[in-house]
Design a protein around this motif. Structure first.
Motif, PDB file in Angstrom:
ATOM      1  N   SER A 257      -3.761  -3.673  -4.616  1.00 36.98           N
ATOM      2  CA  SER A 257      -4.937  -3.332  -5.422  1.00 36.98           C
ATOM      3  C   SER A 257      -5.629  -2.119  -4.828  1.00 36.98           C
ATOM      4  CB  SER A 257      -5.913  -4.515  -5.466  1.00 36.98           C
ATOM      5  OG  SER A 257      -6.443  -4.754  -4.176  1.00 36.98           O
ATOM      6  N   LEU A 258      -6.465  -1.446  -5.630  1.00 35.68           N
ATOM      7  CA  LEU A 258      -7.201  -0.295  -5.113  1.00 35.68           C
ATOM      8  C   LEU A 258      -8.134  -0.706  -3.978  1.00 35.68           C
ATOM      9  CD1 LEU A 258      -8.084   1.859  -8.258  1.00 35.68           C
ATOM     10  CD2 LEU A 258      -6.381   2.301  -6.486  1.00 35.68           C
ATOM     11  N   ALA A 259      -8.580  -1.969  -3.990  1.00 34.09           N
ATOM     12  CA  ALA A 259      -9.456  -2.438  -2.916  1.00 34.09           C
ATOM     13  C   ALA A 259      -8.745  -2.391  -1.563  1.00 34.09           C
ATOM     14  CB  ALA A 259      -9.925  -3.862  -3.217  1.00 34.09           C
TER      15      ALA A 259
ATOM     16  N   ALA B 107      -5.227   9.534  -4.847  1.00 31.50           N
ATOM     17  CA  ALA B 107      -4.028   9.359  -5.676  1.00 31.50           C
ATOM     18  C   ALA B 107      -3.152   8.247  -5.128  1.00 31.50           C
ATOM     19  CB  ALA B 107      -3.232  10.663  -5.735  1.00 31.50           C
ATOM     20  N   VAL B 108      -2.414   7.598  -6.023  1.00 32.42           N
ATOM     21  CA  VAL B 108      -1.343   6.698  -5.619  1.00 32.42           C
ATOM     22  C   VAL B 108      -0.039   7.436  -5.847  1.00 32.42           C
ATOM     23  CG1 VAL B 108      -2.588   4.544  -6.020  1.00 32.42           C
ATOM     24  CG2 VAL B 108      -1.372   5.622  -7.916  1.00 32.42           C
ATOM     25  N   TRP B 109       0.957   7.127  -5.036  1.00 35.95           N
ATOM     26  CA  TRP B 109       2.199   7.898  -5.112  1.00 35.95           C
ATOM     27  C   TRP B 109       3.395   7.032  -4.743  1.00 35.95           C
ATOM     28  CZ3 TRP B 109       4.782   7.692  -0.538  1.00 35.95           C
ATOM     29  CH2 TRP B 109       4.035   7.404   0.610  1.00 35.95           C
ATOM     30  N   ALA B 110       4.558   7.505  -5.163  1.00 33.57           N
ATOM     31  CA  ALA B 110       5.830   6.915  -4.756  1.00 33.57           C
ATOM     32  C   ALA B 110       6.805   8.060  -4.559  1.00 33.57           C
ATOM     33  CB  ALA B 110       6.344   5.928  -5.791  1.00 33.57           C
ATOM     34  N   SER B 111       7.662   7.934  -3.566  1.00 35.25           N
ATOM     35  CA  SER B 111       8.650   8.981  -3.310  1.00 35.25           C
ATOM     36  C   SER B 111      10.009   8.348  -3.089  1.00 35.25           C
ATOM     37  CB  SER B 111       8.247   9.828  -2.092  1.00 35.25           C
ATOM     38  OG  SER B 111       8.258   9.039  -0.921  1.00 35.25           O
TER      39      SER B 111
END
Length: 250
Positions: free
Chosen positions: A147-149, A242-246
């Protein structure tokens, strides 16, 4: 009163109907369980709306909207899937009955090999990536929900200076990585060799400048896909989260 000729015509009609029914039954084929499951998944996907943003041989990215409903996915996933929930609510349930609920603002990873039940409890909108890869020895198939929390400032680690960058990685299986980043205003070079990256901006404004000098402004709600081999510059105008995936191939 109906005459005999009517009765004969009725019997011929009924006989023809029975013959057509028998012919239709003879064309039915039985599917093995795996084929049936694939068709169920395909039917569920057909009830949704999807936009593909980018793809190559093993990596794909897009946006997906689906109305309420549920279905069984008994086949082991062939890809690792990352997605951020933009709106709505959804759940997945493991074969042992463990349920994982998530809603708007959550980031989720379904690893290759997972299978179980999928439920859309409130019309959902995701931005996603899929990574097709070989089996990773010892990798967990348990769904990961962040979660963002869980990305509160005190839970982040320093990832760079000039400008100040804070980050947290919550998944790293040796190929797919996922996390959260927060960057103060400033500029820094970008590019990670063979790594492809998907970034969804939660807040802030940043310009991405390509190697040829072309640039694009990106702000809250935008999704950025950086193909493997991309190089350029990040210019952060205001603090950007930002949220990310690589994905990095072996």
């Amino acid at each position: 009163m109906l005459g005999a000729s009517w009765w004969k015509r009725w019997r011929r009609l009924c006989k023809g109907t029975r013959q057509r029914r028998r012919r239709r039954r003879s064309r039915l084929t039985l599917l093995d369980p795996e084929e049936a499951a694939e068709q169920i998944d395909a039917a569920a996907a057909a009830a949704a709306e999807q936009i593909d943003l980018a793809s190559d041989a093993s990596f794909s990215c897009g946006s997906w909207v689906c109305t309420q409903g549920g279905w069984d996915s008994p086949n082991h996933k062939k890809t690792t899937e990352w997605f951020v929930v933009l709106s709505g609510a959804r759940a997945v349930t493991d074969p042992d009955g463990t349920r994982h609920d998530f809603r708007a603002g959550d980031v989720v990873v379904l690893s290759k090999g997972w299978y179980g039940l999928r439920d859309i409890t409130e019309q959902i909108h995701n931005v996603w990536i899929n990574d097709a890869h070989d089996d990773i020895p010892g990798a967990s198939t348990t769904p990961v929900v962040a979660s963002l929390a869980s990305f509160a400032p005190h839970m982040l680690e320093r990832a760079g200076t000039s400008p100040e960058r804070l980050a947290r990685t919550f998944l790293d299986n040796g190929r797919t990585r996922a996390g959260f980043s927060s960057c103060a205003p400033g500029s820094f070079p970008g590019g990670k060799g063979k790594t492809a990256e998907c970034v969804h901006i939660i807040c802030g404004t940043v310009f991405l400048t390509n190697e040829d000098g072309s640039a694009r402004r990106n702000c809250a709600g935008d999704t950025v896909v950086l193909a493997d081999g991309w190089t350029g510059r990040w210019d952060v105008v205001e603090r950007t989260d930002a949220v990310w995936a690589s994905v990095t191939p072996p």
